[in-house]
Design an enzyme around this catalytic site. Sequence first.
Site, PDB file in Angstrom:
ATOM      1  N   ALA A   1       0.802  -1.223   0.000  1.00 22.79           N
ATOM      2  CA  ALA A   1       0.000   0.000   0.000  1.00 22.79           C
ATOM      3  C   ALA A   1       0.840   1.282   0.000  1.00 22.79           C
ATOM      4  O   ALA A   1       0.664   2.135  -0.885  1.00 22.79           O
ATOM      5  CB  ALA A   1      -0.932  -0.004   1.217  1.00 22.79           C
TER       6      ALA A   1
ATOM      7  N   CYS B   1      -9.028  -0.231  12.571  1.00 20.84           N
ATOM      8  CA  CYS B   1      -9.640  -1.336  13.329  1.00 20.84           C
ATOM      9  C   CYS B   1      -8.786  -1.692  14.543  1.00 20.84           C
ATOM     10  O   CYS B   1      -8.929  -2.775  15.096  1.00 20.84           O
ATOM     11  CB  CYS B   1      -9.900  -2.534  12.428  1.00 20.84           C
TER      12      CYS B   1
END
Length: 395
Positions: free
Chosen positions: A278, A338
């Site tokens: 990423a 998260c």
Amino acid sequence: MSIPRLSLRPKRERRSSSGHPWIFSNELEAGFADLPPGSAVDVFDAKGKFVGRGLLSPSSLIAVRLYSRARHDDLDDPLFYTMRLREALAYRERVLPGRTSCRVVHAEGDFLPGLIVDRFGDHLAVQVSTVGLENRLDVLEEAVKQVLAPASAVFRNDNKVRELEGLEPGRGVWFGDPPESVDIEEYGLTYRIDLLGGQKTGHFYDQAVNRQECGRLCAGASVLDVYANTGGFGLQALKHGAERAVLVEKSEATAAAAVRNADLNGLADRATVLAAEATRTLEELVARGDRFDVVAIDPPAFAKSKKTAGNALRGYTRVNALAMTLVKPGGLLFTSSCSHHVQEDRFLEALEKAAEHAHRTLRLVRRGEQATDHPVLPAVPETRYLKHLALQVLL
Ligand SMILES: C[S@@+](CC[C@H](N)C(=O)[O-])C[C@H]1O[C@@H](n2cnc3c(N)ncnc32)[C@H](O)[C@@H]1O
């Protein structure tokens, strides 16, 4: 059979009496360490008042998890788990009527600490993370079959908590003959779930509503979905008429599953799936001058413990600054964390810092959280872990 009695130290009853199910080892008077792991125990406060009945994890910092506040509940009887599962199912029928694929047990959120059950139509993916439940798998199996009547169930026990409980990680068939994959429907999209090979329990149900809400705002947009898993935000965007979507996912097998899901839904011609890291990809896109109407970013938990929360915040600032740079002026950023150990206010601070680094101004469009099949108990802050923000990124 008599149940061992454990006593809390003086003034250590506040959390448990306000409804929290965890009893830490340093809150208990000595005398529990020699009991067999997984034993059912009764916990009393220092004045002798019954607090609750739980299962013992003597090697863990969380020494007891309470399952019941009633002394008549028998934690070795399938009927107890049948009752809890029925309650969990009734809650889903109340908040997600008609849904046959969702999370049906969310551990503490369903008063069953250490147990996660995700349902994919007729099949279950189950995670058991405490020694107390591991020792009662036969009892649990009876209850699961009675209430959920699944064709099969697999274990997805790859989580770290098991290590703290002295349990081996692993995955495999629990019962029945699970198919290699199952197709499920979620907000108009079909996902092919790899029951034993997919990540976590096979699908990130927790983001279902946020994906759908993001998709609604993507008609005609160019979309970048980073940490895309098997399609996540990008496919919902395409379903809602996005012009194109670039999906970035590091795991090759998961990226291949995203391609398959794009195909299954007739969206492949507008989807580009990159099996790539990423941050590096974000940096390359920034350097190339690419810009998008919408960027979604949903990294794995950067903070695995309280100790690493500081590093995690720096990580969130860094990837979000890159993501913001890639949003066209006035475009949208859908960003998530998260990490249990990063509270929403700290996450917001990291985003403000990111905006400062990227020289952009943010406007909050929507605050999201985990979907309702991952219930949150206000008395148990740890049950709320997913932070999600939709932001407009101004110049
Ligand atoms: C929380 S999940 C994303 C869930 C997804 N947004 C959805 O809605 O289903 C995080 C994903 O990031 C991937 N991942 C982890 N580290 C990564 C990295 N450094 N670069 C790219 N993807 C990564 C994982 O393989 C995983 O699929």
